[in-house]
Design an enzyme around this catalytic site. Structure first.
Site, mmCIF file in Angstrom:
data_model
loop_
_atom_site.group_PDB
_atom_site.id
_atom_site.type_symbol
_atom_site.label_atom_id
_atom_site.label_comp_id
_atom_site.label_asym_id
_atom_site.label_seq_id
_atom_site.Cartn_x
_atom_site.Cartn_y
_atom_site.Cartn_z
ATOM 1 C CE1 TYR A 1 -3.463 2.801 0.375
ATOM 2 C CE2 TYR A 1 -2.199 3.417 2.317
ATOM 3 C CZ TYR A 1 -3.175 3.708 1.383
ATOM 4 O OH TYR A 1 -3.844 4.909 1.444
ATOM 5 C CE LYS B 1 -2.649 6.762 -1.916
ATOM 6 N NZ LYS B 1 -3.867 7.032 -2.734
HETATM 7 N N1 LIG Z 1 -8.841 6.559 4.782
HETATM 8 C C1 LIG Z 1 -7.730 7.150 5.138
HETATM 9 O O1 LIG Z 1 -7.406 7.282 6.316
HETATM 10 C C2 LIG Z 1 -6.816 7.712 4.077
HETATM 11 C C3 LIG Z 1 -5.700 8.429 4.496
HETATM 12 C C4 LIG Z 1 -4.853 8.950 3.543
HETATM 13 C C5 LIG Z 1 -5.121 8.792 2.193
HETATM 14 N N2 LIG Z 1 -6.195 8.096 1.809
HETATM 15 C C6 LIG Z 1 -6.433 7.971 0.360
HETATM 16 O O2 LIG Z 1 -7.691 8.539 0.085
HETATM 17 C C7 LIG Z 1 -8.289 7.896 -1.020
HETATM 18 C C8 LIG Z 1 -9.694 7.483 -0.651
HETATM 19 O O3 LIG Z 1 -9.616 6.593 0.441
HETATM 20 P P1 LIG Z 1 -10.894 6.131 1.248
HETATM 21 O O4 LIG Z 1 -10.488 5.952 2.653
HETATM 22 O O5 LIG Z 1 -12.038 7.015 0.924
HETATM 23 O O6 LIG Z 1 -11.104 4.687 0.639
HETATM 24 P P2 LIG Z 1 -12.420 4.007 0.078
HETATM 25 O O7 LIG Z 1 -12.092 2.584 -0.156
HETATM 26 O O8 LIG Z 1 -13.585 4.322 0.937
HETATM 27 O O9 LIG Z 1 -12.628 4.748 -1.304
HETATM 28 C C9 LIG Z 1 -11.937 4.414 -2.455
HETATM 29 C C10 LIG Z 1 -12.906 4.432 -3.605
HETATM 30 O O10 LIG Z 1 -12.185 4.066 -4.783
HETATM 31 C C11 LIG Z 1 -12.981 3.164 -5.518
HETATM 32 N N3 LIG Z 1 -12.151 2.288 -6.321
HETATM 33 C C12 LIG Z 1 -11.336 1.309 -5.902
HETATM 34 N N4 LIG Z 1 -10.800 0.679 -6.941
HETATM 35 C C13 LIG Z 1 -11.269 1.298 -8.047
HETATM 36 C C14 LIG Z 1 -11.078 1.086 -9.425
HETATM 37 N N5 LIG Z 1 -10.301 0.112 -9.889
HETATM 38 N N6 LIG Z 1 -11.710 1.911 -10.285
HETATM 39 C C15 LIG Z 1 -12.522 2.890 -9.839
HETATM 40 N N7 LIG Z 1 -12.755 3.124 -8.553
HETATM 41 C C16 LIG Z 1 -12.128 2.329 -7.657
HETATM 42 C C17 LIG Z 1 -13.735 2.355 -4.476
HETATM 43 O O11 LIG Z 1 -14.884 1.742 -5.044
HETATM 44 C C18 LIG Z 1 -14.031 3.407 -3.440
HETATM 45 O O12 LIG Z 1 -15.282 3.983 -3.664
HETATM 46 C C19 LIG Z 1 -7.386 6.716 -1.381
HETATM 47 O O13 LIG Z 1 -6.609 7.077 -2.500
HETATM 48 C C20 LIG Z 1 -6.505 6.553 -0.152
HETATM 49 O O14 LIG Z 1 -5.239 6.042 -0.493
HETATM 50 C C21 LIG Z 1 -7.070 7.553 2.711
HETATM 51 C C1 LIG Z 2 -4.860 -3.769 16.667
HETATM 52 C C2 LIG Z 2 -3.985 -2.545 16.754
HETATM 53 C C3 LIG Z 2 -2.609 -2.841 17.247
HETATM 54 C C4 LIG Z 2 -3.940 -1.761 15.478
HETATM 55 C C5 LIG Z 2 -5.283 -1.220 15.089
HETATM 56 C C6 LIG Z 2 -5.201 0.107 14.418
HETATM 57 C C7 LIG Z 2 -4.820 0.033 12.934
HETATM 58 C C8 LIG Z 2 -5.798 -0.856 12.190
HETATM 59 C C9 LIG Z 2 -4.783 1.458 12.385
HETATM 60 C C10 LIG Z 2 -3.732 2.304 13.139
HETATM 61 C C11 LIG Z 2 -3.259 3.380 12.165
HETATM 62 C C12 LIG Z 2 -4.131 3.205 10.948
HETATM 63 C C13 LIG Z 2 -3.633 3.748 9.621
HETATM 64 C C14 LIG Z 2 -3.377 5.257 9.692
HETATM 65 O O1 LIG Z 2 -4.441 5.920 10.322
HETATM 66 C C15 LIG Z 2 -3.174 5.873 8.376
HETATM 67 C C16 LIG Z 2 -3.504 5.280 7.219
HETATM 68 C C17 LIG Z 2 -3.164 5.965 5.958
HETATM 69 C C18 LIG Z 2 -4.157 5.779 4.872
HETATM 70 O O2 LIG Z 2 -3.598 6.157 3.641
HETATM 71 C C19 LIG Z 2 -4.748 4.405 4.784
HETATM 72 C C20 LIG Z 2 -5.210 3.896 6.114
HETATM 73 C C21 LIG Z 2 -4.090 3.919 7.151
HETATM 74 C C22 LIG Z 2 -2.980 2.967 6.713
HETATM 75 C C23 LIG Z 2 -4.670 3.482 8.531
HETATM 76 C C24 LIG Z 2 -5.076 1.992 8.504
HETATM 77 C C25 LIG Z 2 -5.475 1.465 9.875
HETATM 78 C C26 LIG Z 2 -4.385 1.679 10.903
HETATM 79 C C27 LIG Z 2 -3.134 0.878 10.563
#
Ligand SMILES: NC(=O)c1ccc[n+]([C@@H]2O[C@H](COP(=O)([O-])OP(=O)(O)OC[C@H]3O[C@@H](n4cnc5c(N)ncnc54)[C@H](O)[C@@H]3O)[C@@H](O)[C@H]2O)c1
Ligand SMILES: CC(C)CCC[C@@H](C)[C@H]1CC[C@H]2[C@@H]3[C@H](O)C=C4C[C@@H](O)CC[C@]4(C)[C@H]3CC[C@]12C
Length: 369
Positions: free
Chosen positions: A159, A163
């Site tokens: 992952y 990214k």
């Molecule tokens: N959730 C977090 O904490 C977090 C933190 C930092 C960055 N991000 C980034 O933010 C973005 C959105 O994350 P999220 O948490 O909303 O995730 P999410 O899984 O809720 O949303 C991702 C969306 O992308 C769509 N998707 C996946 N594969 C696809 C494909 N092949 N074609 C078209 N659409 C597709 C999914 O259907 C989904 O609706 C991601 O790029 C993720 O890397 C998320």
């Molecule tokens: C059972 C415990 C030891 C761990 C449980 C928490 C774990 C699932 C959480 C902790 C931190 C979380 C990540 C963090 O908030 C930031 C991101 C960046 C984003 O791009 C994608 C999601 C992610 C990796 C979170 C995923 C869940 C994590 C690892």
């Protein structure tokens, strides 16, 4: 808010527009981008909620498509002024194969860039992640750093690797000539852990707490700060960056920005309790119940079980060596780059963000109260 004096002329495309963040970006654009004429929402799975948005002044076009399919992406991008690329496979639990993660996150991003170049779309905003920086494989802490803080960004997990590659592609594409001869302007936003309405992991923790009789057990020391940012503010930052990129291309093109707001610095679990506490859950123990070496062992065991069971079933628990390392490594940001470059101020205060998230948890079926 929509300003009635502005002319509606812009076409925006949001990839991943039905995801957790994507939905907030879509709704925020409709509320806060007065120049919007058409909003294209591109996602592998379209949400039924899109229907209710189709009655407003902006034409909302739902496009079911796959970012890994270059022709589908090109068709969706053609004629758009701005692309906000949030689609991605967010998987740190081993649900998808590394190949699939790369296919969606890297190839999908390449397809978006090439579509912009071929069709003449000039502005591309990419949703990157804090994970592009860290925590790294060495478990180095990143304590209230900014975009220029030196840090050894070395990863092994698919992952963060995917990214990081995708972000690099987006930034390198800045300045490329698009169809028509004008330069592409790109930038990347790096949210820390996003929380708020629709956050699946918060949902999982809530339900786990209910199953455990209203209790959650501390696994990580309270001193390990973890960066969190409210989804509404992340969405607002996307809207603002997309708008300002069109005015300040020289300053903002090719730049990265951490997403931040006034959410407090806390450990992952203590932060979650800000919302789960008022919903009837409590975090047992002031110190971790299980020693760290045992957690590492359990995490390794989970990884082994996942590998052994893979031919039969998908075993993907929250605890694995990677999630444990991320949760146990301090990673927080303290920056004002977005304010300096494009006037970003969080739209939601910490109190608002907290209240909205609590209301959402409370609305979940089977509240513990
Ligand atoms: N959730 C977090 O904490 C977090 C933190 C930092 C960055 N991000 C980034 O933010 C973005 C959105 O994350 P999220 O948490 O909303 O995730 P999410 O899984 O809720 O949303 C991702 C969306 O992308 C769509 N998707 C996946 N594969 C696809 C494909 N092949 N074609 C078209 N659409 C597709 C999914 O259907 C989904 O609706 C991601 O790029 C993720 O890397 C998320
Ligand atoms: C059972 C415990 C030891 C761990 C449980 C928490 C774990 C699932 C959480 C902790 C931190 C979380 C990540 C963090 O908030 C930031 C991101 C960046 C984003 O791009 C994608 C999601 C992610 C990796 C979170 C995923 C869940 C994590 C690892």
């Amino acid at each position: 808010m929509a300003d009635s004096t502005e002319v509606r002329e812009l076409v925006y495309l949001v990839t991943g527009g039905c995801g957790f963040l994507g939905e907030h970006v879509v709704r925020m654009l409709l509320q806060r981008e007065p120049r919007l004429l058409e909003l294209r929402v591109f996602d592998l799975h379209l949400g039924a909620w899109l229907e209710e948005l189709k009655t407003g002044p902006v034409q909302v076009t739902a496009i079911q498509g796959d970012v890994t399919q270059a022709h589908e992406v090109a068709a969706a991008v053609a004629g758009a002024h701005v692309v906000i690329h949030t689609a991605g496979l967010v998987d740190v639990f081993g649900r998808a194969s590394p190949e699939t993660i790369y296919e969606v996150n890297v190839q999908g991003t390449k397809n978006v860039i090439e579509a912009c170049v071929q069709t003449g779309t000039r502005f591309l905003v990419y949703t990157s992640s804090m994970e592009v920086v860290g925590p790294n494989i060495k478990g180095h802490h990143f304590y209230r750093g900014n975009e220029d803080t030196p840090y050894e960004a070395v990863h092994r997990h698919p992952y963060p690797c995917s990214k990081a590659q995708a972000e690099r592609l987006v930034l390198e594409a800045n300045g490329r000539k698009v169809h028509g001869g004008l330069p592409l302007v790109t930038c990347a936003l790096r949210p820390t852990g996003i929380y708020g309405e629709g956050h699946q992991i918060m949902r999982d923790f809530y339900h786990q707490g209910l199953r455990l009789g209203g209790r959650l057990f501390r696994t990580i020391p309270a001193s390990v700060e973890h960066g969190r940012v409210y989804v509404g503010n992340v969405a607002w930052m996307h809207v603002l960056v997309a708008r300002e990129l069109q005015q300040r291309a020289a300053l903002m093109g090719g730049q990265v920005y951490f997403c931040y707001d006034q959410s407090p610095y806390k450990s992952y679990e203590d932060f979650n309790m800000e919302f789960l506490g008022p919903c009837g859950l409590r975090l047992v123990e002031t110190r971790p119940l299980v020693p760290y070496w045992l957690l590492m062992l359990l995490a390794a065991l989970n990884a082994l079980l996942q590998w052994l069971l893979r031919p039969l079933l998908l075993y993907a628990p929250l605890l694995n060596p990677y999630t444990l390392a991320v949760a146990n490594t301090a990673f927080t940001v303290n920056t004002d780059k977005a304010r300096r470059h494009f006037g970003y101020e969080p739209l939601f205060s910490w109190e608002d963000s907290r209240t909205r998230t609590i209301r959402w948890v409370q609305a979940m079926e089977g509240s513990a109260r």
